[in-house]
Design a protein around this motif. Structure first.
Motif, PDB file in Angstrom:
ATOM      1  N   ASN A 172       0.857  -1.181   0.000  1.00  0.00           N
ATOM      2  CA  ASN A 172       0.000   0.000   0.000  1.00  0.00           C
ATOM      3  C   ASN A 172       0.896   1.234   0.000  1.00  0.00           C
ATOM      4  OD1 ASN A 172      -1.489   2.301   1.543  1.00  0.00           O
ATOM      5  ND2 ASN A 172      -3.115   0.934   0.885  1.00  0.00           N
ATOM      6  N   SER A 173       0.768   2.044  -1.055  1.00  0.00           N
ATOM      7  CA  SER A 173       1.554   3.274  -1.174  1.00  0.00           C
ATOM      8  C   SER A 173       0.616   4.448  -1.374  1.00  0.00           C
ATOM      9  CB  SER A 173       2.528   3.185  -2.355  1.00  0.00           C
ATOM     10  OG  SER A 173       3.448   2.125  -2.188  1.00  0.00           O
ATOM     11  N   ALA A 174       0.549   5.325  -0.361  1.00  0.00           N
ATOM     12  CA  ALA A 174      -0.304   6.517  -0.414  1.00  0.00           C
ATOM     13  C   ALA A 174      -1.746   6.158  -0.773  1.00  0.00           C
ATOM     14  CB  ALA A 174       0.260   7.518  -1.425  1.00  0.00           C
ATOM     15  N   GLY A 175      -2.218   5.042  -0.247  1.00  0.00           N
ATOM     16  CA  GLY A 175      -3.608   4.646  -0.463  1.00  0.00           C
ATOM     17  C   GLY A 175      -3.825   3.769  -1.671  1.00  0.00           C
ATOM     18  N   ASP A 176      -2.820   3.634  -2.534  1.00  0.00           N
ATOM     19  CA  ASP A 176      -2.941   2.776  -3.720  1.00  0.00           C
ATOM     20  C   ASP A 176      -2.430   1.377  -3.396  1.00  0.00           C
ATOM     21  OD1 ASP A 176      -3.957   4.830  -5.323  1.00  0.00           O
ATOM     22  OD2 ASP A 176      -1.924   5.538  -5.825  1.00  0.00           O
ATOM     23  N   TRP A 177      -3.148   0.363  -3.878  1.00  0.00           N
ATOM     24  CA  TRP A 177      -2.799  -1.022  -3.592  1.00  0.00           C
ATOM     25  C   TRP A 177      -2.157  -1.688  -4.796  1.00  0.00           C
ATOM     26  CZ3 TRP A 177      -2.952  -3.377   1.052  1.00  0.00           C
ATOM     27  CH2 TRP A 177      -3.692  -2.752   2.062  1.00  0.00           C
ATOM     28  N   MET A 178      -1.157  -2.500  -4.529  1.00  0.00           N
ATOM     29  CA  MET A 178      -0.554  -3.362  -5.544  1.00  0.00           C
ATOM     30  C   MET A 178      -0.516  -4.774  -4.988  1.00  0.00           C
ATOM     31  SD  MET A 178       3.272  -3.251  -7.231  1.00  0.00           S
ATOM     32  CE  MET A 178       2.948  -1.689  -8.039  1.00  0.00           C
ATOM     33  N   TYR A 179      -1.217  -5.684  -5.642  1.00  0.00           N
ATOM     34  CA  TYR A 179      -1.289  -7.064  -5.177  1.00  0.00           C
ATOM     35  C   TYR A 179      -0.265  -7.928  -5.906  1.00  0.00           C
ATOM     36  CZ  TYR A 179      -5.679  -5.254  -3.402  1.00  0.00           C
ATOM     37  OH  TYR A 179      -6.619  -4.483  -2.763  1.00  0.00           O
ATOM     38  N   PRO A 239       8.823  -8.637  -8.233  1.00  0.00           N
ATOM     39  CA  PRO A 239      10.070  -8.579  -7.446  1.00  0.00           C
ATOM     40  C   PRO A 239      10.941  -7.370  -7.782  1.00  0.00           C
ATOM     41  CG  PRO A 239       9.680 -10.808  -8.210  1.00  0.00           C
ATOM     42  CD  PRO A 239       8.661  -9.933  -8.903  1.00  0.00           C
ATOM     43  N   ALA A 240      10.761  -6.805  -9.003  1.00  0.00           N
ATOM     44  CA  ALA A 240      11.560  -5.649  -9.398  1.00  0.00           C
ATOM     45  C   ALA A 240      10.965  -4.332  -8.914  1.00  0.00           C
ATOM     46  CB  ALA A 240      11.699  -5.617 -10.924  1.00  0.00           C
ATOM     47  N   HIS A 241       9.769  -4.383  -8.299  1.00  0.00           N
ATOM     48  CA  HIS A 241       9.124  -3.150  -7.839  1.00  0.00           C
ATOM     49  C   HIS A 241       9.984  -2.462  -6.778  1.00  0.00           C
ATOM     50  CE1 HIS A 241       5.896  -0.394  -6.693  1.00  0.00           C
ATOM     51  NE2 HIS A 241       6.204  -0.665  -5.440  1.00  0.00           N
ATOM     52  N   VAL A 242      10.201  -1.159  -6.966  1.00  0.00           N
ATOM     53  CA  VAL A 242      11.042  -0.394  -6.043  1.00  0.00           C
ATOM     54  C   VAL A 242      10.206   0.125  -4.875  1.00  0.00           C
ATOM     55  CG1 VAL A 242      12.516   1.644  -5.786  1.00  0.00           C
ATOM     56  CG2 VAL A 242      12.615   0.284  -7.885  1.00  0.00           C
ATOM     57  N   LEU A 243      10.672  -0.131  -3.680  1.00  0.00           N
ATOM     58  CA  LEU A 243       9.955   0.265  -2.469  1.00  0.00           C
ATOM     59  C   LEU A 243      10.038   1.769  -2.251  1.00  0.00           C
ATOM     60  CD1 LEU A 243      11.249  -2.614  -0.169  1.00  0.00           C
ATOM     61  CD2 LEU A 243       8.967  -2.430  -1.184  1.00  0.00           C
ATOM     62  N   GLN A 244       8.931   2.351  -1.814  1.00  0.00           N
ATOM     63  CA  GLN A 244       8.858   3.781  -1.562  1.00  0.00           C
ATOM     64  C   GLN A 244       8.818   4.058  -0.052  1.00  0.00           C
ATOM     65  OE1 GLN A 244       9.119   5.928  -4.161  1.00  0.00           O
ATOM     66  NE2 GLN A 244       9.317   4.059  -5.403  1.00  0.00           N
ATOM     67  N   PRO A 245       9.327   5.219   0.378  1.00  0.00           N
ATOM     68  CA  PRO A 245       9.297   5.545   1.814  1.00  0.00           C
ATOM     69  C   PRO A 245       7.872   5.538   2.361  1.00  0.00           C
ATOM     70  CG  PRO A 245      10.684   7.087   0.613  1.00  0.00           C
ATOM     71  CD  PRO A 245       9.966   6.274  -0.425  1.00  0.00           C
ATOM     72  N   GLN A 246       7.696   4.961   3.531  1.00  0.00           N
ATOM     73  CA  GLN A 246       6.417   4.924   4.246  1.00  0.00           C
ATOM     74  C   GLN A 246       5.362   4.035   3.597  1.00  0.00           C
ATOM     75  OE1 GLN A 246       6.388   6.206   7.315  1.00  0.00           O
ATOM     76  NE2 GLN A 246       8.509   6.717   6.803  1.00  0.00           N
ATOM     77  N   SER A 247       5.728   3.295   2.551  1.00  0.00           N
ATOM     78  CA  SER A 247       4.788   2.306   2.023  1.00  0.00           C
ATOM     79  C   SER A 247       4.593   1.207   3.062  1.00  0.00           C
ATOM     80  CB  SER A 247       5.330   1.696   0.724  1.00  0.00           C
ATOM     81  OG  SER A 247       5.354   2.650  -0.309  1.00  0.00           O
ATOM     82  N   ARG A 248       3.480   0.504   2.953  1.00  0.00           N
ATOM     83  CA  ARG A 248       3.197  -0.578   3.894  1.00  0.00           C
ATOM     84  C   ARG A 248       3.222  -1.913   3.160  1.00  0.00           C
ATOM     85  NH1 ARG A 248       3.627   1.208   8.982  1.00  0.00           N
ATOM     86  NH2 ARG A 248       2.266  -0.477   9.685  1.00  0.00           N
TER      87      ARG A 248
END
Length: 243
Positions: free
Chosen positions: A205-212, A216-225
């Motif tokens: 969950n990044s800023a309210g947007d969901w990615m299910y 594996p190549a997705h880059v993590l963002q600060p404060q994402s859950r």
């Protein structure tokens, strides 16, 4: 060894003063007791508060990570005694909607940052509870009805979830982790999951947007859950590795 009520109370107060980032359960109803068992099973510290001294005595020593005390959650002085200012969150579970409202008001006044989850017997009380400070309101009757529907139309799914939670050998849970600064900007593939058999990233969950089922190549963002399945044992390892 002196087991006088005064000495027991003082000892309990010393233990509570040492607690930090704990949870407070306001009301030892059936819901409150189930919550305490779940928090205990997942290794989270907590305090159960109830007006009934007999209940507090009955559950004394039952929990490894929690304490049960007699007290009034509408009393500001008492809530400060149980560490409301240091608490991570509070559950309001008295079974009386009007009392829950008063407790939510008191909790929010004492700790504006506290996360509050309340139950409600009457769904009409939900708006009132939200307006006075509850972050979430749960209706056990409504949730129970949804569960009954699931048992009828998707029984294999509910059996899977029940087995996952009851399997004491694995003790699996769905947990969430906040992406720290040290992990921001790095791909999921670099997460320290090596050797962790039961740990799996389910969603982000990044800023309210969901990615299910994130790539594996997705880059993590600060404060994402990160939403992950893991075991209680591996949870502690993950917390250490992902600091």
């Amino acid at each position: 060894l002196d087991k006088s009520p005064v000495l027991k109370r003082r000892r309990l107060q010393r233990i509570i003063r040492q607690m930090d980032n704990h949870f407070i359960i306001c009301g030892a109803s059936h819901v409150g007791q189930y919550l305490a068992s779940e928090l205990d099973a997942s290794g989270r510290s907590f305090i159960v508060v109830d007006l009934n001294a007999q209940i507090a005595e009955e559950f004394e020593g039952k929990y490894t990570h929690g304490k049960v005390v007699e007290g009034d959650c509408t009393d500001s002085d008492f809530l400060q005694e149980v560490g409301i200012e240091k608490a991570r969150g509070a559950f309001v579970t008295t079974g009386d909607d009007n009392l829950n409202i008063v407790i939510c008001v008191t909790l929010r006044q004492l700790n504006p940052r506290l996360r509050i989850v309340s139950n409600a017997k009457d769904r009409d009380a939900e708006k009132k509870l939200l307006s006075v400070g509850a972050d979430r309101v749960i209706s056990p009757s409504y949730i129970g009805a949804l569960r009954m529907a699931s048992e009828m139309v998707r029984p294999t799914v509910t059996s899977f979830l029940d087995e996952m939670l009851r399997d004491t050998n694995r003790d699996l849970r769905i947990e969430e982790f906040s992406v720290s600064e040290s992990w921001a900007g790095r791909p999921i593939s670099e997460l320290p999951l090596h050797g962790l058999r039961y740990s799996l990233v389910l969603a982000i969950n990044s800023a309210g947007d969901w990615m299910y089922n994130p790539d594996p190549a997705h880059v993590l963002q600060p404060q994402s859950r990160l939403i992950m399945m893991t075991s209680t044992e591996e949870l502690n390892t993950l917390k250490t590795r992902m600091e």
